[in-house]
Design a protein around this motif. Structure first.
Motif, PDB file in Angstrom:
ATOM      1  N   SER A 114       0.826  -1.213   0.000  1.00 63.05           N
ATOM      2  CA  SER A 114       0.000   0.000   0.000  1.00 63.05           C
ATOM      3  C   SER A 114       0.858   1.259   0.000  1.00 63.05           C
ATOM      4  O   SER A 114       0.530   2.242  -0.665  1.00 63.05           O
ATOM      5  CB  SER A 114      -0.924   0.000   1.218  1.00 63.05           C
ATOM      6  N   LYS A 115       1.953   1.224   0.758  1.00 59.99           N
ATOM      7  CA  LYS A 115       2.836   2.391   0.804  1.00 59.99           C
ATOM      8  C   LYS A 115       3.475   2.623  -0.553  1.00 59.99           C
ATOM      9  O   LYS A 115       3.648   3.765  -0.983  1.00 59.99           O
ATOM     10  CB  LYS A 115       3.909   2.230   1.878  1.00 59.99           C
ATOM     11  N   TRP A 116       3.845   1.546  -1.242  1.00 54.62           N
ATOM     12  CA  TRP A 116       4.418   1.699  -2.581  1.00 54.62           C
ATOM     13  C   TRP A 116       3.403   2.356  -3.517  1.00 54.62           C
ATOM     14  O   TRP A 116       3.741   3.265  -4.281  1.00 54.62           O
ATOM     15  CB  TRP A 116       4.852   0.338  -3.134  1.00 54.62           C
ATOM     16  N   LEU A 142      11.219   7.789 -11.407  1.00 52.15           N
ATOM     17  CA  LEU A 142      11.798   6.511 -10.996  1.00 52.15           C
ATOM     18  C   LEU A 142      10.985   5.395 -11.615  1.00 52.15           C
ATOM     19  O   LEU A 142       9.767   5.518 -11.778  1.00 52.15           O
ATOM     20  CB  LEU A 142      11.774   6.357  -9.469  1.00 52.15           C
ATOM     21  N   THR A 143      11.635   4.278 -11.922  1.00 54.04           N
ATOM     22  CA  THR A 143      10.890   3.112 -12.381  1.00 54.04           C
ATOM     23  C   THR A 143      10.163   2.502 -11.193  1.00 54.04           C
ATOM     24  O   THR A 143      10.469   2.797 -10.024  1.00 54.04           O
ATOM     25  CB  THR A 143      11.828   2.064 -12.984  1.00 54.04           C
ATOM     26  N   GLY A 144       9.203   1.641 -11.483  1.00 56.28           N
ATOM     27  CA  GLY A 144       8.477   0.980 -10.410  1.00 56.28           C
ATOM     28  C   GLY A 144       9.388   0.186  -9.501  1.00 56.28           C
ATOM     29  O   GLY A 144       9.219   0.183  -8.275  1.00 56.28           O
ATOM     30  N   GLN A 145      10.380  -0.507 -10.077  1.00 62.08           N
ATOM     31  CA  GLN A 145      11.301  -1.303  -9.281  1.00 62.08           C
ATOM     32  C   GLN A 145      12.189  -0.421  -8.413  1.00 62.08           C
ATOM     33  O   GLN A 145      12.442  -0.738  -7.237  1.00 62.08           O
ATOM     34  CB  GLN A 145      12.181  -2.172 -10.197  1.00 62.08           C
ATOM     35  N   GLU A 146      12.673   0.687  -8.977  1.00 62.45           N
ATOM     36  CA  GLU A 146      13.509   1.606  -8.196  1.00 62.45           C
ATOM     37  C   GLU A 146      12.718   2.193  -7.033  1.00 62.45           C
ATOM     38  O   GLU A 146      13.234   2.319  -5.918  1.00 62.45           O
ATOM     39  CB  GLU A 146      14.026   2.727  -9.099  1.00 62.45           C
ATOM     40  N   LEU A 147      11.469   2.535  -7.304  1.00 58.91           N
ATOM     41  CA  LEU A 147      10.639   3.098  -6.250  1.00 58.91           C
ATOM     42  C   LEU A 147      10.335   2.058  -5.186  1.00 58.91           C
ATOM     43  O   LEU A 147      10.310   2.372  -3.986  1.00 58.91           O
ATOM     44  CB  LEU A 147       9.333   3.637  -6.841  1.00 58.91           C
ATOM     45  N   LEU A 148      10.128   0.802  -5.581  1.00 58.00           N
ATOM     46  CA  LEU A 148       9.857  -0.252  -4.613  1.00 58.00           C
ATOM     47  C   LEU A 148      11.056  -0.461  -3.697  1.00 58.00           C
ATOM     48  O   LEU A 148      10.898  -0.627  -2.474  1.00 58.00           O
ATOM     49  CB  LEU A 148       9.507  -1.554  -5.331  1.00 58.00           C
ATOM     50  N   THR A 149      12.258  -0.452  -4.254  1.00 59.49           N
ATOM     51  CA  THR A 149      13.469  -0.574  -3.446  1.00 59.49           C
ATOM     52  C   THR A 149      13.563   0.568  -2.436  1.00 59.49           C
ATOM     53  O   THR A 149      13.891   0.353  -1.257  1.00 59.49           O
ATOM     54  CB  THR A 149      14.720  -0.564  -4.345  1.00 59.49           C
ATOM     55  N   LEU A 155       5.587  -6.081 -11.204  1.00 62.19           N
ATOM     56  CA  LEU A 155       4.801  -4.883 -10.953  1.00 62.19           C
ATOM     57  C   LEU A 155       3.854  -4.588 -12.119  1.00 62.19           C
ATOM     58  O   LEU A 155       4.086  -5.044 -13.242  1.00 62.19           O
ATOM     59  CB  LEU A 155       5.733  -3.677 -10.734  1.00 62.19           C
ATOM     60  N   PRO A 156       2.796  -3.830 -11.873  1.00 59.63           N
ATOM     61  CA  PRO A 156       1.868  -3.465 -12.951  1.00 59.63           C
ATOM     62  C   PRO A 156       2.590  -2.696 -14.045  1.00 59.63           C
ATOM     63  O   PRO A 156       3.470  -1.877 -13.774  1.00 59.63           O
ATOM     64  CB  PRO A 156       0.839  -2.575 -12.242  1.00 59.63           C
ATOM     65  N   ASP A 157       2.213  -2.954 -15.286  1.00 62.31           N
ATOM     66  CA  ASP A 157       2.844  -2.307 -16.432  1.00 62.31           C
ATOM     67  C   ASP A 157       1.779  -1.642 -17.299  1.00 62.31           C
ATOM     68  O   ASP A 157       0.725  -2.223 -17.548  1.00 62.31           O
ATOM     69  CB  ASP A 157       3.617  -3.347 -17.254  1.00 62.31           C
TER      70      ASP A 157
END
Length: 358
Positions: free
Chosen positions: A140-142, A153-160, A316-318
């Protein structure tokens, strides 16, 4: 006897529902000695938390008023403090509730300023917070971080980044300021709610008792954008970040009215966000340390499970997989907003034409 309940609204723990319910039923509650400010927004992140931030640019409210001079901001803070003081003075006994989603972000010094501000008006101060399963909360925070992204930022970068930033140690600052006995942490688990609903559970946790003949209807407030909306926002944020130079990015459409855009997204039939968040070995170790700390504040039966490490990346969703039906409904919903604004403009123009020239 006057008591103040400070509700630290953790993300996705029904905070908006609590706020909407208390705000809309504030008159009924006041008759029972429970006081919640009747003015909007019912989320006090805007008009309360902002009063104690050392850096006002971190405030949602400041960014809404931006650009604003230091002098004008100081005047607004003075006005808001007087507004709260008047509200605190409006009753001589009972319980006041302040609920804000971002109180947890305050530093120790900022919490101290908050306490100094409210202490003269109350005999008792308690802090209430709910926590979700950390793995669910991370997802949820992501999603929320996607909505508030300040940089491409990409989704993966933001998740990290979200994994690293997510923590619960801020509870220590509140415990130190108000005392362990005045800090009440509850697991957000609907099946365990007192009375079977969140509002009753919240009032019970805050030691607030209402008369049996008073019925308060709990309001639902869902702010999730779903998988399609999150994927679309990632693509938009890559091109048009929401913020620029400590203020709203004027190149982004509806930048000051994103809530309307999000509303259109939610009404477009989006499915819920289902992301199986995975961790590498280091991430899992660090995340489990956070879970261990959280568990130390909860009774044994309410503690959370640790996460396991994986060699795979989170899927992640694309945006390339967004259904055409969703896009059609979203565009149609936004078109209705344009129509509504155009109708209002036409009405104002017609009214202006009927005014006498002198």
């Amino acid at each position: 006897m006057k008591k103040l309940v400070l509700h630290i609204g953790m993300a996705k723990t029904g905070t908006s529902s609590i706020q909407e319910t208390l705000g809309l039923d504030s008159v009924q509650l006041a008759e029972q000695g429970v006081y919640y400010p009747p003015w909007k927004p019912y989320n006090h992140s805007f008009m309360f938390t902002a009063l104690f931030l050392r850096d006002p640019q971190k405030s949602f409210y400041y960014r809404q008023l931006s650009p604003i001079s230091d002098e004008s901001w100081a005047q607004e803070v003075t006005r808001l403090k007087a507004l709260w003081h008047d509200f605190f003075e409006s009753f001589t006994q009972g319980t006041c509730i302040v609920s804000a989603e971002n109180l947890g972000r305050l530093s120790a010094d900022e919490i101290s300023s908050l306490k100094d501000f409210v202490a003269p008006w109350f005999d008792e101060l308690i802090v209430v917070a709910y926590v979700r399963d950390p793995l669910q909360a991370l997802r949820s925070k992501w999603e929320q971080d996607v909505k508030e992204l300040r940089e491409p930022l990409t989704g993966q970068e933001l998740l990290t980044k979200t994994k690293h930033q997510m923590n619960y140690r801020f509870f220590e600052r509140w415990i130190e300021a108000f005392g362990r006995d005045n800090f009440r942490l509850r697991r957000f688990e609907p099946s365990r709610f007192v009375g079977g609903n969140l509002l009753t559970d919240f009032l019970h946790t805050a030691s607030i008792t209402l008369q049996n003949d008073l019925v308060i209807s709990e309001r639902e407030s869902n702010q999730s954008l779903g998988e399609e909306g999150t994927a679309l926002l990632l693509a938009m944020n890559a091109r048009y970040p929401w913020y620029s130079d400590a203020g709203y990015n004027q190149d982004r459409g509806m930048v000051r009215r994103q809530h309307l855009f999000y509303k259109a997204m939610r009404e477009s039939g989006a499915g819920p966000l289902r992301v199986n968040v995975l961790f590498d070995e280091v991430e899992a170790q660090n995340f489990n340390l956070k879970i261990d700390y959280l568990n130390s504040l909860l009774p044994t039966r309410d503690r959370f499970d640790e996460v396991a490490a994986s060699t795979e990346l989170t899927k992640l969703p694309d945006s390339s997989s967004i259904p055409a039906e969703y896009v059609v409904e979203l565009v149609n919903g936004l078109s209705h907003l344009v129509d509504d604004m155009a109708d209002r403009t036409d009405h104002l123009q017609n009214m202006k034409a009927k005014l006498p020239e002198n």
